[in-house]
Motif scaffolding. Structure first.
Motif, PDB file in Angstrom:
ATOM      1  N   ARG A 125      32.904  35.506  28.829  1.00  0.00           N
ATOM      2  CA  ARG A 125      33.179  36.919  28.556  1.00  0.00           C
ATOM      3  C   ARG A 125      32.267  37.434  27.444  1.00  0.00           C
ATOM      4  O   ARG A 125      31.649  38.502  27.575  1.00  0.00           O
ATOM      5  CB  ARG A 125      34.644  37.083  28.146  1.00  0.00           C
ATOM      6  CG  ARG A 125      35.009  38.501  27.682  1.00  0.00           C
ATOM      7  CD  ARG A 125      36.473  38.554  27.257  1.00  0.00           C
ATOM      8  NE  ARG A 125      36.859  39.901  26.869  1.00  0.00           N
ATOM      9  CZ  ARG A 125      36.810  40.375  25.613  1.00  0.00           C
ATOM     10  NH1 ARG A 125      36.364  39.595  24.629  1.00  0.00           N
ATOM     11  NH2 ARG A 125      37.188  41.615  25.343  1.00  0.00           N
ATOM     12  N   GLN A 184      36.386  51.071  12.776  1.00  0.00           N
ATOM     13  CA  GLN A 184      37.440  51.245  13.780  1.00  0.00           C
ATOM     14  C   GLN A 184      38.295  52.476  13.492  1.00  0.00           C
ATOM     15  O   GLN A 184      38.982  52.969  14.382  1.00  0.00           O
ATOM     16  CB  GLN A 184      38.311  49.992  13.854  1.00  0.00           C
ATOM     17  CG  GLN A 184      37.627  48.816  14.544  1.00  0.00           C
ATOM     18  CD  GLN A 184      38.494  47.581  14.597  1.00  0.00           C
ATOM     19  OE1 GLN A 184      39.318  47.341  13.705  1.00  0.00           O
ATOM     20  NE2 GLN A 184      38.323  46.771  15.629  1.00  0.00           N
ATOM     21  N   ARG A 232      32.446  46.726  26.306  1.00  0.00           N
ATOM     22  CA  ARG A 232      33.711  46.579  27.030  1.00  0.00           C
ATOM     23  C   ARG A 232      33.532  45.558  28.141  1.00  0.00           C
ATOM     24  O   ARG A 232      32.488  45.525  28.812  1.00  0.00           O
ATOM     25  CB  ARG A 232      34.157  47.916  27.645  1.00  0.00           C
ATOM     26  CG  ARG A 232      34.456  49.016  26.631  1.00  0.00           C
ATOM     27  CD  ARG A 232      35.687  48.688  25.800  1.00  0.00           C
ATOM     28  NE  ARG A 232      36.063  49.769  24.894  1.00  0.00           N
ATOM     29  CZ  ARG A 232      35.596  49.884  23.645  1.00  0.00           C
ATOM     30  NH1 ARG A 232      34.710  48.999  23.182  1.00  0.00           N
ATOM     31  NH2 ARG A 232      36.004  50.881  22.876  1.00  0.00           N
ATOM     32  N   ASP A 233      34.559  44.737  28.349  1.00  0.00           N
ATOM     33  CA  ASP A 233      34.474  43.756  29.432  1.00  0.00           C
ATOM     34  C   ASP A 233      34.808  44.419  30.761  1.00  0.00           C
ATOM     35  O   ASP A 233      35.001  45.645  30.836  1.00  0.00           O
ATOM     36  CB  ASP A 233      35.356  42.536  29.147  1.00  0.00           C
ATOM     37  CG  ASP A 233      36.852  42.864  29.120  1.00  0.00           C
ATOM     38  OD1 ASP A 233      37.261  43.950  29.598  1.00  0.00           O
ATOM     39  OD2 ASP A 233      37.622  42.020  28.625  1.00  0.00           O
ATOM     40  N   GLU A 278      37.372  44.592  32.407  1.00  0.00           N
ATOM     41  CA  GLU A 278      38.677  45.251  32.435  1.00  0.00           C
ATOM     42  C   GLU A 278      38.788  46.362  31.401  1.00  0.00           C
ATOM     43  O   GLU A 278      39.879  46.890  31.152  1.00  0.00           O
ATOM     44  CB  GLU A 278      39.782  44.214  32.221  1.00  0.00           C
ATOM     45  CG  GLU A 278      39.822  43.144  33.325  1.00  0.00           C
ATOM     46  CD  GLU A 278      40.882  42.083  33.067  1.00  0.00           C
ATOM     47  OE1 GLU A 278      41.689  42.269  32.124  1.00  0.00           O
ATOM     48  OE2 GLU A 278      40.909  41.086  33.805  1.00  0.00           O
ATOM     49  N   GLY A 279      37.661  46.720  30.801  1.00  0.00           N
ATOM     50  CA  GLY A 279      37.643  47.819  29.846  1.00  0.00           C
ATOM     51  C   GLY A 279      38.122  47.468  28.450  1.00  0.00           C
ATOM     52  O   GLY A 279      38.365  48.362  27.629  1.00  0.00           O
ATOM     53  N   ARG A 280      38.232  46.180  28.131  1.00  0.00           N
ATOM     54  CA  ARG A 280      38.749  45.764  26.834  1.00  0.00           C
ATOM     55  C   ARG A 280      37.613  45.563  25.826  1.00  0.00           C
ATOM     56  O   ARG A 280      36.589  44.961  26.158  1.00  0.00           O
ATOM     57  CB  ARG A 280      39.529  44.449  26.956  1.00  0.00           C
ATOM     58  CG  ARG A 280      40.775  44.540  27.830  1.00  0.00           C
ATOM     59  CD  ARG A 280      41.367  43.147  28.015  1.00  0.00           C
ATOM     60  NE  ARG A 280      40.394  42.243  28.623  1.00  0.00           N
ATOM     61  CZ  ARG A 280      40.635  40.959  28.889  1.00  0.00           C
ATOM     62  NH1 ARG A 280      41.806  40.423  28.572  1.00  0.00           N
ATOM     63  NH2 ARG A 280      39.707  40.208  29.454  1.00  0.00           N
ATOM     64  N   PRO A 281      37.794  46.043  24.584  1.00  0.00           N
ATOM     65  CA  PRO A 281      36.794  45.791  23.539  1.00  0.00           C
ATOM     66  C   PRO A 281      37.029  44.415  22.905  1.00  0.00           C
ATOM     67  O   PRO A 281      38.032  43.748  23.166  1.00  0.00           O
ATOM     68  CB  PRO A 281      37.076  46.902  22.531  1.00  0.00           C
ATOM     69  CG  PRO A 281      38.564  47.110  22.640  1.00  0.00           C
ATOM     70  CD  PRO A 281      38.900  46.899  24.107  1.00  0.00           C
ATOM     71  N   SER A 302      38.168  42.008  19.919  1.00  0.00           N
ATOM     72  CA  SER A 302      39.127  42.088  18.825  1.00  0.00           C
ATOM     73  C   SER A 302      38.383  42.113  17.492  1.00  0.00           C
ATOM     74  O   SER A 302      37.197  41.758  17.408  1.00  0.00           O
ATOM     75  CB  SER A 302      40.064  40.884  18.862  1.00  0.00           C
ATOM     76  OG  SER A 302      39.343  39.689  18.574  1.00  0.00           O
TER      77      SER A 302
END
Length: 457
Positions: free
Chosen positions: A98, A220, A247-248, A250-253, A255
């Protein structure tokens, strides 16, 4: 007829191995064992052992053909615990895939072109310092000179307008963390035993983590900036901007912890290794005046009296060939490890699950079957025709396969441009004889690299 692999590769008993390392150092002892036992041998070190694989075919087996049988497991526990956490250098499995996919676009040849201006600005600042050094005749430690240069570049590339005091502090603390991590790879006291080195490490770690977490929290708290770079735009988003915007599928940034770990990883991987490459370059040029003369002729012919731009680099092929030859003879990472995650074969020998297999750019780059007169410094080994004709794994200063260093294009562009800027005007000279090299986690010159900066024009 299929040959059954031998049960275990050859190698001396642990007492002889440890005695050899004590006498000749790890780098010297592995070279002696290679000459005695061949391209694949076992290094027994008391309670543990590892398999050393030198031949390019074995590098290909471990890194490509059998890549699912090897990963960064137990051998990287120290790096994960003390230095980079879940950063790309030491992560594994789905997390590594990822993160690699998220970060790869930032480090393509096109992606890193945006940071060439930062390279040039810091190189020109060093030019001003070296003007003074050339006038005074002062002897400098070239490793320290290059460390200061690359630390400034990587911090400014990572965090944009970082203050000079922040750059110096972060550099010092990360280097403390690197030294402590390197020491933990050998025999060491438990973490709970109070030692000066342990206290210094914890202070450095807390300072680095606090600094990075503070920057990440500040960013952030505001909207994510536009990380595209329109043609002609004066604003170039820094690497942290781009990491935070990634973003991956699935749209996740990432952490906040991953952003911190990857920031440390970029600094660690993008600062020390390039600095050591550049320092070794100055030593190699000083020791090979015919190569230096040809380099200077190329720079004078292409640039004349003006400083280089990134567009000039395609007309400076020999300058890049010099860098590549330095990476051949003096790779900053002379060894790297892959752990067997299941039964495998290396060099015709069985390798049990859990066995560390150590690959060595330092010795593969000196293999006489692939390099004529291997100890001779000869940048013509890296003409396009010579590179095309060579075994692909005979040269692997950035590793090879799917876990090739993601920053290899960044490092080559940075080194190419910095050498062009500085060698156009200066020709540092060694003070004393040619350096001897040793392995202390990375390749280091014994006693440092004292040099005197001489002006060319």
């Amino acid at each position: 007829m299929t040959m059954t692999p031998a049960a275990a590769p050859p190698g001396p008993n642990p007492v002889l191995s440890l005695a050899g390392i004590a006498r000749h150092g790890f780098l010297g002892q592995t070279g002696r064992m290679w000459r005695e036992h061949g391209d694949t041998f076992e290094l027994r070190l008391g309670i543990g052992s590892l398999v050393m694989a030198i031949h390019p075919d074995d590098v290909r087996e471990v890194s490509l053909t059998q890549r699912r049988s090897f990963d960064k497991r137990r051998s990287y526990d120290g790096a994960r615990k003390y230095l980079v956490g879940d950063g790309l250098v030491a992560s594994t499995g789905e997390l590594w895939r990822r993160q690699r996919k998220l970060m790869a676009p930032l480090f393509t040849p096109r992606g890193i072109q945006h940071y060439a201006q930062t390279f040039l600005e810091d190189a020109h600042r060093l030019e001003e310092r070296w003007d003074g050094l050339a006038a005074s005749g002062e002897v400098v430690e070239m490793g320290a000179e290059m460390m200061e240069l690359t630390a400034s570049i990587i911090v400014r590339t990572m965090f944009g307008t970082a203050a000079a005091a922040d750059i110096g502090r972060l550099k010092q603390h990360v280097e403390t963390m690197i030294r402590y991590t390197t020491r933990r790879m050998g025999p060491h006291l438990p973490d709970w035993v109070p030692t000066p080195a342990g206290r210094a490490y914890r202070v450095a770690r807390d300072e680095v983590h606090g600094y990075l977490e503070g920057i990440i929290a500040q960013r952030q708290a505001v909207p994510t900036p536009d990380v595209t770079v329109p043609t002609g735009s004066p604003h170039v988003p820094d690497l942290l901007d781009r990491l935070m915007a990634a973003r991956d599928d699935e749209g996740r940034p990432m952490s906040a912890k991953l952003l911190r770990d990857e920031s440390i990883t970029v600094f660690f991987a993008g600062h020390e290794t390039t600095a050591r490459t550049l320092a070794a370059t100055w030593a190699a040029l000083a020791a090979n005046p015919e190569v230096a003369a040809r380099l200077h002729a190329e720079l004078d012919d292409v640039l004349g009296d003006r400083p280089p731009t990134v567009e000039d680099l395609r007309r400076l092929p020999y300058t890049l060939q010099v860098i590549k030859e330095v990476l051949r003879l003096y790779p900053a990472a002379p060894f790297y490890v892959r752990d067997a995650v299941g039964p495998a074969r290396v060099g015709g020998y069985e390798v049990a699950e859990g066995t560390p297999v150590m690959l060595s750019p330092y010795y593969t780059h000196r293999h006489p079957d692939f390099w004529e007169d291997p100890e001779r410094f000869d940048p013509d080994r890296f003409t396009p025709a010579a590179e095309a004709a060579r075994h692909p794994q005979a040269y692997h200063p950035f590793a090879t396969g799917e876990r090739v260093c993601i920053g290899n294009h960044f490092a080559l562009l940075e080194s190419h441009l910095l050498l062009a800027v500085l060698a156009r005007r200066f020709a540092p000279a060694l003070v004393g004889g040619p350096p001897r090299w040793a392995m202390e986690g990375v390749l280091v010159p014994v006693g440092g690299l004292p040099m005197r900066v001489l002006a060319r024009h």
